[in-house]
Design a protein around this motif. Structure first.
Motif: not given
Length: 298
Positions: A1-11, A197-200, A203-205
């Motif tokens: 599963m994708i790391e939480r810190r990556k999700l936070e960075r993507w925000t 939106v930035r997270v999605l 994901f797209r990029n």
């Protein structure tokens, strides 16, 4: 599963890029004013408007060129389909397509004169400017003012823009309303909407970079509009992992029914359909499926 810190960075927003985007807009506006829109008759008035992810603060790393509208303000096109009687009181420009072409040609010639022919290319929807004299590359979109009149009150209308592609497709949009609705939705969602939106978009990029999906099958604008249809309570969730999982669950459920009643962010037109300015439901469903797989397997 994708790391939480990556999700936070993507925000996070790329704030430095936003400053460069505004500098790019100002530079192009100044060059158009100095060049006086070459080849165009006297009296033409225009305004520039930064739109897209840089204007709406939903940009991510490598968001690409800056989207800049060059709006002809001395003329406007209108939709009186709901209020035909109003047309006599608020007469729009005659021959709007001709007025647009005149404006677009002037913008194109001026940018070529200011930045050089090799740095300026006219595409289907935008004039692409790639010059070392600009902080960022720019997609410059010449357009006319557009007004959609409402039946509730004589003269009451929504302001937007209109332009024609190289193939002759008429494109109507409401960028200011898009921005306003995004700000409003962000407030309803406890400030989580734009970061989600930035997270999605990230994901797209990533999916595009991996070769999982094609870039043109999931345009950044459509991804943002897709999320604007998700329930406020889902995006308002404070925990990033619970929020993203909730978004996936809601979008997967909507995909089973073909994303019924989904609109673009400004709410003025359907997100999905057969027009070239709309998204295909199969492409949207594939994006959601691929993003969920990346989330679970990364």
């Amino acid at each position: 599963m994708i790391e939480r810190r990556k999700l936070e960075r993507w925000t996070k927003a790329e704030t430095a890029d936003q400053d460069e985007a505004r500098d790019t807009q100002r530079a192009i506006r100044d060059e158009l004013e100095e060049g006086r829109l070459e080849g165009v008759s006297d009296g033409l008035e225009f305004a520039t408007y930064l739109q897209g992810s840089y204007r709406n603060t939903t940009m991510v790393y490598d968001s690409g060129d800056v989207d800049i509208l060059v709006i002809r303000t001395d003329k406007y096109h209108a939709d009186f389909s709901d209020t035909p009687e109003t047309s006599a009181e608020h007469a729009p420009t005659q021959n709007p397509r001709q007025m647009f072409e005149e404006h677009a040609e002037g913008v194109y010639r001026t940018l070529q004169a200011q930045y050089g022919t090799r740095s300026v290319e006219r595409g289907d929807k935008a004039i692409e400017v790639d010059s070392k004299d600009l902080p960022l590359g720019a997609d410059v979109v010449p357009c006319l003012q557009y007004r959609r009149f409402w039946p509730r009150q004589s003269g009451n209308h929504m302001k937007g823009i209109v332009f024609w592609t190289a193939e002759g497709t008429k494109v109507v949009n409401f960028p200011r309303r898009h921005r306003i609705m995004g700000e409003q939705y962000n407030g309803w969602c406890a400030g989580n909407y734009k970061s989600t939106v930035r997270v999605l978009k990230n994901f797209r990029n990533t999916l595009v970079a991996n070769g999982t999906i094609e870039k043109e099958d999931a345009p950044s604008y459509f991804v943002e509009c897709l999320l604007s249809n998700v329930e406020v309570s889902t995006i308002a969730h404070g925990d990033i992992r619970d929020r993203i999982e909730g978004v996936f669950e809601e979008l997967e459920s909507a995909a089973e029914g073909g994303f019924p009643d989904y609109t673009v962010q400004h709410g003025m037109s359907p997100l999905f359909g057969e027009k070239s300015t709309q998204w295909n439901t199969d492409q949207a469903e594939e994006f959601v499926r691929a993003a969920r797989t990346l989330y679970e397997e990364d």
